[in-house]
Enzyme design. Structure first.
Site, PDB file in Angstrom:
ATOM      1  N   TRP A 209       0.851  -1.191   0.000  1.00 56.62           N
ATOM      2  CA  TRP A 209       0.000   0.000   0.000  1.00 56.62           C
ATOM      3  C   TRP A 209       0.885   1.240   0.000  1.00 56.62           C
ATOM      4  O   TRP A 209       1.800   1.350   0.824  1.00 56.62           O
ATOM      5  CB  TRP A 209      -0.872  -0.034   1.254  1.00 56.62           C
ATOM      6  CG  TRP A 209      -1.821   1.097   1.434  1.00 56.62           C
ATOM      7  CD1 TRP A 209      -2.666   1.625   0.521  1.00 56.62           C
ATOM      8  CD2 TRP A 209      -2.048   1.826   2.651  1.00 56.62           C
ATOM      9  NE1 TRP A 209      -3.409   2.642   1.086  1.00 56.62           N
ATOM     10  CE2 TRP A 209      -3.044   2.780   2.385  1.00 56.62           C
ATOM     11  CE3 TRP A 209      -1.509   1.748   3.938  1.00 56.62           C
ATOM     12  CZ2 TRP A 209      -3.515   3.662   3.357  1.00 56.62           C
ATOM     13  CZ3 TRP A 209      -1.968   2.617   4.903  1.00 56.62           C
ATOM     14  CH2 TRP A 209      -2.964   3.570   4.616  1.00 56.62           C
TER      15      TRP A 209
ATOM     16  N   ASP B 226      -0.723  -5.297   9.440  1.00 55.38           N
ATOM     17  CA  ASP B 226      -1.739  -4.312   9.060  1.00 55.38           C
ATOM     18  C   ASP B 226      -2.996  -5.091   8.675  1.00 55.38           C
ATOM     19  O   ASP B 226      -3.053  -5.736   7.633  1.00 55.38           O
ATOM     20  CB  ASP B 226      -1.234  -3.465   7.886  1.00 55.38           C
ATOM     21  CG  ASP B 226      -2.173  -2.309   7.565  1.00 55.38           C
ATOM     22  OD1 ASP B 226      -3.258  -2.215   8.168  1.00 55.38           O
ATOM     23  OD2 ASP B 226      -1.821  -1.498   6.673  1.00 55.38           O
TER      24      ASP B 226
ATOM     25  N   LYS C  91     -13.552  -0.967   6.193  1.00 52.60           N
ATOM     26  CA  LYS C  91     -14.106  -1.844   5.164  1.00 52.60           C
ATOM     27  C   LYS C  91     -15.127  -2.813   5.737  1.00 52.60           C
ATOM     28  O   LYS C  91     -16.251  -2.898   5.240  1.00 52.60           O
ATOM     29  CB  LYS C  91     -12.972  -2.623   4.477  1.00 52.60           C
ATOM     30  CG  LYS C  91     -11.843  -1.755   3.918  1.00 52.60           C
ATOM     31  CD  LYS C  91     -12.318  -0.788   2.864  1.00 52.60           C
ATOM     32  CE  LYS C  91     -11.170  -0.121   2.113  1.00 52.60           C
ATOM     33  NZ  LYS C  91     -10.297   0.718   2.942  1.00 52.60           N
TER      34      LYS C  91
END
Length: 394
Positions: free
Chosen positions: A127, A208, A243
């Protein structure tokens, strides 16, 4: 103060959002921005979230501060969601943060403070905000091989060969599930290999966890972090509820630190409280309260899990349908890996020039590295996207 300042380059994804909004074509398709969309193309508010918010509105009598690390009930709920019974609660320190990005930032700032000479190892690719934050903090970083572009899978041998160079106190940043941007996830055997490497070298894993529930399911997606937590003395975790609860704008995140019981846990908790105080003081509470209520109520929890599983199946179905459409459009299984990936994202192997052609000629928006958000697909768009990808990437 600003007369001679050159503003930084806009974030690529934010810039892409602006370009998409300005595009007048009715059939444009946004596969760049990382949000879930229903089969109707909407980013819904989950029914469990609406119910929890309604109950909170009815009973809440104050907006006063809670605590520097957030509500203990929220943190305990997040501990149970992410770690299950892998470690005792007495080994876990926690703090609420403004979203998963805030959690990543707090973990990395903690590492910088306590281990200033540590190198942070990140996957290639990862990311984009991972290296951006590390560089902003002035930390040393190195990459380890992860993605095999030729197969669409994971370069396990390359990954472990590179990570053999870690030193005691170094930090290995890992995606808990639904790797962004590749969609390729580690197996239990891979996680056990990483745990063994950390045991031998003294490196510290940093997981993460941004998409729990979007990959193989809530419990399966947490398997890797639980393997590490059960095997190692210290694990750093950044968790996001953007999310899996659809709480994007509410900014709900948490840092969890697995460490020793007693003095070590108390010290970690104190460090997290101090870091929050210096960066933003008190973390946001509304979204965290929603998550806490859902995870603490049997009926709301069951409703949320059913909705989340439905979202996961939509993405799984989109992957299968796109892989089939590309198989038909190309006459090959070149893109078959899309069906095996997990979560929202995959790399389709497009160059920046091909990404531009997809956008300019076909109205299909991807990030410049060819990352596709499969959650942005709809049944109506899949055939057209497959034809365009087959044509441009021929």
């Amino acid at each position: 103060m600003f007369e001679t300042v050159t503003p930084p380059e806009p974030d690529k994804i934010i810039r892409l959002m602006g370009m998409f909004a300005a595009d007048p074509r009715a059939d444009k398709v946004d596969l760049g921005v990382g949000v879930y969309r229903s089969p109707e193309g909407k980013t819904p508010v989950m029914a469990a979230v609406k119910a929890a918010e309604r109950a909170i509105w009815e009973r809440q009598e104050t907006k006063g501060y809670v605590a520097l690390t957030g509500d203990p009930g929220f943190l305990d709920a997040m501990r149970r969601l992410v770690l299950g019974d892998a470690v005792p609660a007495a080994r876990v320190a926690g703090a609420g943060t403004p979203g998963g990005t805030g959690a990543v930032r707090q973990v990395l700032e903690t590492v910088r403070r306590l281990r200033p000479d540590a190198t942070v190892w990140i996957s290639d690719p990862t990311w984009p905000n991972h290296p951006a934050i590390i560089d902003h903090l002035g930390q040393a970083r190195r990459t380890y091989r992860y993605y095999d572009a030729a197969t669409g899978g994971i370069d396990r041998d390359g990954m472990m060969a590179d990570l053999a160079g870690v030193a005691a106190g170094d930090v290995i940043l890992l995606h808990g599930c639904c790797h962004n941007p590749t969609g390729g996830d580690l197996t239990r055997g891979d996680w056990e290999a990483v745990a063994g490497l950390c045991q031998r070298t003294g490196a510290i894993p940093f997981v993460d966890m941004a998409y729990q529930g979007f990959g193989a399911g809530l419990e399966a997606d947490a398997e890797g972090v639980r393997v590490l937590a059960a095997a190692l003395p210290e694990v750093l975790i950044a968790a996001s509820c953007s999310k899996n609860f659809g709480l994007y704008r509410e900014r709900v995140g948490a840092v969890l630190i697995v460490t020793g019981e007693g003095r070590a846990q108390a010290a970690a908790q104190g460090v997290l409280a101090g870091m929050n105080r210096q960066n933003f003081a008190f973390p946001p509470d509304h979204g965290a309260r929603v998550v806490q209520d859902i995870l603490s109520d049997d009926a709301l929890g069951a409703m949320w899990r059913e909705e989340l599983e439905g979202m996961r199946r939509v993405m799984e179905g989109n992957r299968a349908a796109l892989a089939a459409a590309l198989r038909e459009a190309t006459g090959s299984d070149r893109f078959g890996f899309l069906g095996a990936h997990r979560g929202m994202f995959s790399l389709i192997g497009a160059s920046p020039a091909q990404v531009e052609t997809l956008r300019e000629t076909h109205g299909i928006y991807l990030v410049g590295d060819g990352r596709m958000n499969v959650a942005g697909l709809t049944a109506a768009a899949i055939p057209r996207v497959a034809r365009a990808v087959a044509e441009v990437l021929a």
